[in-house]
Write a protein that holds these residues in place. Structure first.
Motif, PDB file in Angstrom:
ATOM      1  N   UNK A 246       0.848  -1.185   0.000  1.00  0.00           N
ATOM      2  CA  UNK A 246       0.000   0.000   0.000  1.00  0.00           C
ATOM      3  C   UNK A 246       0.890   1.243   0.000  1.00  0.00           C
ATOM      4  N   UNK A 247       0.439   2.294  -0.666  1.00  0.00           N
ATOM      5  CA  UNK A 247       1.109   3.604  -0.649  1.00  0.00           C
ATOM      6  C   UNK A 247       2.574   3.523  -1.084  1.00  0.00           C
ATOM      7  N   UNK A 248       2.881   2.675  -2.032  1.00  0.00           N
ATOM      8  CA  UNK A 248       4.271   2.441  -2.428  1.00  0.00           C
ATOM      9  C   UNK A 248       4.802   3.462  -3.439  1.00  0.00           C
ATOM     10  N   UNK A 249       3.935   4.151  -4.180  1.00  0.00           N
ATOM     11  CA  UNK A 249       4.394   4.982  -5.288  1.00  0.00           C
ATOM     12  C   UNK A 249       3.784   6.380  -5.251  1.00  0.00           C
TER      13      UNK A 249
ATOM     14  N   UNK B 209      -4.607   0.131  -8.403  1.00  0.00           N
ATOM     15  CA  UNK B 209      -3.691   1.220  -8.742  1.00  0.00           C
ATOM     16  C   UNK B 209      -3.790   2.343  -7.706  1.00  0.00           C
ATOM     17  N   UNK B 210      -4.992   2.628  -7.230  1.00  0.00           N
ATOM     18  CA  UNK B 210      -5.152   3.633  -6.176  1.00  0.00           C
ATOM     19  C   UNK B 210      -4.516   3.158  -4.876  1.00  0.00           C
ATOM     20  N   UNK B 211      -4.646   1.855  -4.572  1.00  0.00           N
ATOM     21  CA  UNK B 211      -4.087   1.297  -3.337  1.00  0.00           C
ATOM     22  C   UNK B 211      -2.573   1.472  -3.271  1.00  0.00           C
TER      23      UNK B 211
ATOM     24  N   UNK C 111     -15.448   6.770  -9.683  1.00  0.00           N
ATOM     25  CA  UNK C 111     -15.985   5.727  -8.809  1.00  0.00           C
ATOM     26  C   UNK C 111     -14.870   5.018  -8.039  1.00  0.00           C
ATOM     27  N   UNK C 112     -13.663   4.981  -8.611  1.00  0.00           N
ATOM     28  CA  UNK C 112     -12.517   4.366  -7.927  1.00  0.00           C
ATOM     29  C   UNK C 112     -11.875   5.338  -6.932  1.00  0.00           C
TER      30      UNK C 112
END
Length: 169
Positions: free
Chosen positions: A37-40, A62-64, A126-127
């Motif tokens: 999570x939150x890697x990039x 991709x959001x994660x 929505x994402x």
């Protein structure tokens, strides 16, 4: 730098070009991604989403992997290209279609999912993304004719792709 592709051959080619020090993995955009999570800060998803019928899981993943405030830059074929090439089809429907290609004297059939522009933007919001920018650049005037769409004729420009810059919450 990190990257992934569903194709082992493409990962091998990227490794050849980028070197062993680059974190390259075989992974499927439609499955959970092999990153924390939150890697990039920035994720680039170039010409991949249109292979998926449902974008929900991919966009959620991709959001994660993006840090809060991170950006996703995504490119897709411009939906108008579908209408240009398939004038008898319904632009507004989610439609699977396939096209035949020749790559170095080998035939290949690529299968895509057309979706109208509003379906794309709806999927992004929505994402949980906000849309920071949308651009539709023409091809470069230096593009060799053999790389242009066959039915482009003598045009000097044609909208082929959409680029979205999306902001994670």
């Amino acid at each position: 730098m990190s990257g992934f592709d569903v194709s082992t051959a493409m990962v091998d080619l990227a490794r050849e070009r980028l070197g062993e020090q680059t974190d390259l993995r075989v992974a499927d955009l439609g499955e959970p991604l092999p990153y924390d999570d939150n890697a990039f800060d920035v994720v680039v998803c170039s010409l991949a989403l249109h292979y998926l019928q449902d974008w929900s899981a991919a966009l959620t993943e991709l959001r994660r992997v993006l840090r809060p405030g991170g950006r996703l830059v995504a490119s897709v074929p411009h939906p108008f290209v579908y209408l240009f090439n398939y004038q008898d089809q319904d632009y507004f429907s989610l439609t699977q279609y396939s096209e035949d290609f020749e790559f170095a004297d080998e035939s290949a059939v690529l299968t895509y999912w057309h979706r109208p522009l509003h379906a794309m933007t709806d999927a992004f919001t929505e994402a949980g993304f906000s849309i920071a920018a949308v651009s539709e650049p023409p091809w470069s005037p230096d593009t060799p004719n053999e790389l242009l769409p066959a039915n482009a004729g003598e045009r000097t420009a044609f909208v082929c792709f959409l680029f979205f810059t999306l902001q994670a919450p």
